[in-house]
Design a protein around this motif. Structure first.
Motif, PDB file in Angstrom:
ATOM      1  N   ALA A 171       7.132  -4.351  12.104  1.00 31.57           N
ATOM      2  CA  ALA A 171       6.824  -2.927  11.953  1.00 31.57           C
ATOM      3  C   ALA A 171       7.559  -2.344  10.752  1.00 31.57           C
ATOM      4  N   ALA A 172       8.826  -2.697  10.601  1.00 37.63           N
ATOM      5  CA  ALA A 172       9.595  -2.203   9.460  1.00 37.63           C
ATOM      6  C   ALA A 172       9.019  -2.719   8.148  1.00 37.63           C
ATOM      7  N   ALA A 173       8.632  -3.990   8.133  1.00 39.56           N
ATOM      8  CA  ALA A 173       8.052  -4.566   6.915  1.00 39.56           C
ATOM      9  C   ALA A 173       6.748  -3.866   6.543  1.00 39.56           C
ATOM     10  N   LYS A 174       5.948  -3.502   7.534  1.00 41.62           N
ATOM     11  CA  LYS A 174       4.695  -2.794   7.263  1.00 41.62           C
ATOM     12  C   LYS A 174       4.979  -1.405   6.685  1.00 41.62           C
ATOM     13  N   CYS A 175       6.038  -0.758   7.158  1.00 39.36           N
ATOM     14  CA  CYS A 175       6.419   0.544   6.601  1.00 39.36           C
ATOM     15  C   CYS A 175       6.792   0.416   5.132  1.00 39.36           C
ATOM     16  N   LEU A 176       7.550  -0.628   4.807  1.00 39.94           N
ATOM     17  CA  LEU A 176       7.937  -0.839   3.421  1.00 39.94           C
ATOM     18  C   LEU A 176       6.723  -1.199   2.557  1.00 39.94           C
ATOM     19  N   ALA A 177       5.780  -1.928   3.130  1.00 42.98           N
ATOM     20  CA  ALA A 177       4.552  -2.242   2.396  1.00 42.98           C
ATOM     21  C   ALA A 177       3.772  -0.969   2.105  1.00 42.98           C
ATOM     22  N   ALA A 178       3.727  -0.068   3.081  1.00 40.37           N
ATOM     23  CA  ALA A 178       3.047   1.215   2.870  1.00 40.37           C
ATOM     24  C   ALA A 178       3.707   1.985   1.744  1.00 40.37           C
ATOM     25  N   ALA A 179       5.031   1.973   1.704  1.00 42.88           N
ATOM     26  CA  ALA A 179       5.750   2.661   0.625  1.00 42.88           C
ATOM     27  C   ALA A 179       5.344   2.106  -0.730  1.00 42.88           C
ATOM     28  N   GLY A 180       5.171   0.797  -0.813  1.00 41.08           N
ATOM     29  CA  GLY A 180       4.747   0.182  -2.067  1.00 41.08           C
ATOM     30  C   GLY A 180       3.360   0.635  -2.493  1.00 41.08           C
ATOM     31  N   HIS A 181       2.439   0.726  -1.547  1.00 41.37           N
ATOM     32  CA  HIS A 181       1.088   1.198  -1.861  1.00 41.37           C
ATOM     33  C   HIS A 181       1.112   2.653  -2.325  1.00 41.37           C
ATOM     34  N   PHE A 182       1.901   3.482  -1.646  1.00 40.24           N
ATOM     35  CA  PHE A 182       1.977   4.889  -2.038  1.00 40.24           C
ATOM     36  C   PHE A 182       2.597   5.041  -3.430  1.00 40.24           C
ATOM     37  N   ALA A 183       3.602   4.215  -3.728  1.00 41.37           N
ATOM     38  CA  ALA A 183       4.222   4.259  -5.055  1.00 41.37           C
ATOM     39  C   ALA A 183       3.208   3.859  -6.125  1.00 41.37           C
ATOM     40  N   LEU A 184       2.370   2.877  -5.818  1.00 46.01           N
ATOM     41  CA  LEU A 184       1.338   2.466  -6.763  1.00 46.01           C
ATOM     42  C   LEU A 184       0.332   3.591  -6.980  1.00 46.01           C
ATOM     43  N   ALA A 185      -0.012   4.301  -5.914  1.00 47.54           N
ATOM     44  CA  ALA A 185      -0.940   5.428  -6.042  1.00 47.54           C
ATOM     45  C   ALA A 185      -0.361   6.511  -6.948  1.00 47.54           C
ATOM     46  N   VAL A 186       0.935   6.791  -6.811  1.00 49.10           N
ATOM     47  CA  VAL A 186       1.579   7.776  -7.680  1.00 49.10           C
ATOM     48  C   VAL A 186       1.513   7.321  -9.127  1.00 49.10           C
TER      49      VAL A 186
END
Length: 198
Positions: A171-186
């Motif tokens: 679950a924690a790893a998925k949260c960090l993966a989401a952060a990476g996707h959001f950073a890419l979107a920015v």
């Protein structure tokens, strides 16, 4: 399954709008995505902290997953609200003649290809987007908007997967993966891709 639904800003503008117009049109979205990045890191950190505080000999560590679950449930609504606020903000600009037309029919793989190129070779990503825009089928704004939407959706899906996990570390790893996707979107929202010369 969360999707970036609801009210969205007008998308895909004429090339004369330029980077300044893009940043006016996308202001609240990167602001909210930056907050989501921080929240994703906080949620993952809380999970890892609970695991670290448990005795090393303890085989099963009960971990509260409230932060990842709450983040998953709120993220899509926060993205939709940011897009709606951007639409209102853009409508209030003094250049109504430059209000972008709504994008239609941009294949999702175009956005995904741009993201892949952006990670592997940013210069190549820009060049390919310029060449595709020169065909007249899509504008640069349409390509960039589709890429940003793809990255945001990937982040929302990662959070949805985090909520469904029974294993805390996953679950924690998925949260960090989401952060990476959001950073890419920015990064995509902020990218400066000039129109290619004929």
């Amino acid at each position: 399954m969360p999707t970036p639904s609801g009210t969205e800003p007008s998308r895909a503008g004429p090339s004369r709008a330029g980077p300044l117009a893009r940043r006016r049109r996308h202001a609240w979205l990167p602001a909210i995505l930056a907050k989501l990045i921080a929240d994703c890191a906080q949620a993952a950190g809380e999970v890892y902290r609970q695991l670290a505080e448990a005795p090393p000999t303890q085989p099963d560590v009960p971990v509260r997953l409230g932060l990842p679950a709450g983040l998953s449930r709120s993220a899509s609504a926060r993205v939709d609200a940011a897009r709606a606020r951007d639409a209102e903000r853009w409508a209030a600009t003094p250049e109504p003649e430059e209000v972008p037309a709504r994008a239609t029919g941009v294949p999702a793989d175009i956005g995904a290809d741009f993201l892949t190129d952006l990670l592997d070779d940013p210069a190549q990503a820009v060049e390919r987007a310029q060449e595709l825009a020169k065909t007249g089928e899509f504008t640069l704004d349409q390509i960039l908007d589709e890429a940003a939407d793809t990255a945001v959706l990937s982040g929302l899906l990662s959070l949805h997967e985090a909520e469904r996990q029974s294993d805390p570390s996953t679950a924690a790893a998925k949260c960090l993966a989401a952060a990476g996707h959001f950073a890419l979107a920015v990064s995509v929202v902020s990218v400066d891709v000039p129109a290619a010369t004929p």
